[in-house]
Design a protein around this motif. Structure first.
Motif, PDB file in Angstrom:
ATOM      1  N   LYS A 288       0.845  -1.189   0.000  1.00 59.13           N
ATOM      2  CA  LYS A 288       0.000   0.000   0.000  1.00 59.13           C
ATOM      3  C   LYS A 288       0.884   1.243   0.000  1.00 59.13           C
ATOM      4  O   LYS A 288       1.870   1.329   0.716  1.00 59.13           O
ATOM      5  CB  LYS A 288      -0.920  -0.007   1.207  1.00 59.13           C
ATOM      6  N   THR A 289       0.480   2.201  -0.822  1.00 59.82           N
ATOM      7  CA  THR A 289       1.263   3.417  -1.020  1.00 59.82           C
ATOM      8  C   THR A 289       0.399   4.641  -0.742  1.00 59.82           C
ATOM      9  O   THR A 289      -0.763   4.691  -1.134  1.00 59.82           O
ATOM     10  CB  THR A 289       1.785   3.478  -2.471  1.00 59.82           C
ATOM     11  N   ALA A 290       0.992   5.632  -0.078  1.00 57.81           N
ATOM     12  CA  ALA A 290       0.338   6.920   0.140  1.00 57.81           C
ATOM     13  C   ALA A 290       1.166   7.989  -0.564  1.00 57.81           C
ATOM     14  O   ALA A 290       2.392   7.920  -0.597  1.00 57.81           O
ATOM     15  CB  ALA A 290       0.233   7.229   1.626  1.00 57.81           C
ATOM     16  N   THR A 291       0.482   8.965  -1.123  1.00 55.20           N
ATOM     17  CA  THR A 291       1.150  10.041  -1.852  1.00 55.20           C
ATOM     18  C   THR A 291       0.810  11.384  -1.218  1.00 55.20           C
ATOM     19  O   THR A 291      -0.346  11.657  -0.917  1.00 55.20           O
ATOM     20  CB  THR A 291       0.700  10.048  -3.325  1.00 55.20           C
TER      21      THR A 291
ATOM     22  N   LEU B 139      -2.175   5.949   8.651  1.00 56.17           N
ATOM     23  CA  LEU B 139      -1.870   5.280   7.379  1.00 56.17           C
ATOM     24  C   LEU B 139      -0.975   4.063   7.601  1.00 56.17           C
ATOM     25  O   LEU B 139      -1.159   3.025   6.978  1.00 56.17           O
ATOM     26  CB  LEU B 139      -1.191   6.259   6.415  1.00 56.17           C
TER      27      LEU B 139
ATOM     28  N   HIS C  86      -3.916   1.277   8.034  1.00 58.69           N
ATOM     29  CA  HIS C  86      -4.057   0.988   6.607  1.00 58.69           C
ATOM     30  C   HIS C  86      -2.852   0.247   6.036  1.00 58.69           C
ATOM     31  O   HIS C  86      -2.819  -0.064   4.853  1.00 58.69           O
ATOM     32  CB  HIS C  86      -4.314   2.273   5.824  1.00 58.69           C
ATOM     33  N   GLU C  87      -1.863   0.002   6.887  1.00 57.69           N
ATOM     34  CA  GLU C  87      -0.667  -0.781   6.541  1.00 57.69           C
ATOM     35  C   GLU C  87       0.109  -0.224   5.350  1.00 57.69           C
ATOM     36  O   GLU C  87       0.674  -0.967   4.560  1.00 57.69           O
ATOM     37  CB  GLU C  87      -1.051  -2.238   6.304  1.00 57.69           C
ATOM     38  N   CYS C  88       0.156   1.096   5.228  1.00 51.76           N
ATOM     39  CA  CYS C  88       0.955   1.713   4.164  1.00 51.76           C
ATOM     40  C   CYS C  88       2.437   1.501   4.465  1.00 51.76           C
ATOM     41  O   CYS C  88       2.875   1.658   5.603  1.00 51.76           O
ATOM     42  CB  CYS C  88       0.667   3.207   4.072  1.00 51.76           C
ATOM     43  N   GLN C  89       3.165   1.132   3.440  1.00 55.42           N
ATOM     44  CA  GLN C  89       4.592   0.876   3.579  1.00 55.42           C
ATOM     45  C   GLN C  89       5.428   1.813   2.725  1.00 55.42           C
ATOM     46  O   GLN C  89       6.619   1.984   2.962  1.00 55.42           O
ATOM     47  CB  GLN C  89       4.911  -0.560   3.169  1.00 55.42           C
ATOM     48  N   THR C  90       4.819   2.397   1.718  1.00 51.26           N
ATOM     49  CA  THR C  90       5.541   3.243   0.782  1.00 51.26           C
ATOM     50  C   THR C  90       4.883   4.611   0.749  1.00 51.26           C
ATOM     51  O   THR C  90       3.664   4.728   0.677  1.00 51.26           O
ATOM     52  CB  THR C  90       5.520   2.620  -0.630  1.00 51.26           C
ATOM     53  N   PHE C  91       5.714   5.644   0.795  1.00 51.41           N
ATOM     54  CA  PHE C  91       5.215   7.018   0.767  1.00 51.41           C
ATOM     55  C   PHE C  91       5.921   7.780  -0.339  1.00 51.41           C
ATOM     56  O   PHE C  91       7.143   7.782  -0.423  1.00 51.41           O
ATOM     57  CB  PHE C  91       5.457   7.700   2.120  1.00 51.41           C
TER      58      PHE C  91
END
Length: 64
Positions: free
Chosen positions: A10-13, A35, A39-44
């Motif tokens: 999962k990616t957040a921008t 996040l 939401h388990e975001c790993q990449t930003f």
């Protein structure tokens, strides 16, 4: 035999505005923590051109 591994990353921008007169760093930190944890975001990904992007980068660096 080959085994197929499916990854779900999962990616957040963060893409903000160049002018950022007021922004609560603590609020941004809480949102980023949500996040990550919920939401388990790993990449930003960061736009890198505005004050909001810089603020998010600072928060992410502190959380790292």
């Amino acid at each position: 035999m080959c085994e197929v591994i499916k990854l779900k990353i999962k990616t957040a921008t963060f893409i903000g505005h160049g002018d950022l007169p007021t922004c609560d760093m603590e609020l941004v930190k809480k949102r980023i923590e949500i996040l990550i944890l919920e939401h388990e975001c790993q990449t930003f990904l960061l736009g890198g051109m505005g004050n909001f992007d810089t603020l998010c980068a600072r928060v992410l660096q502190k959380l790292k």
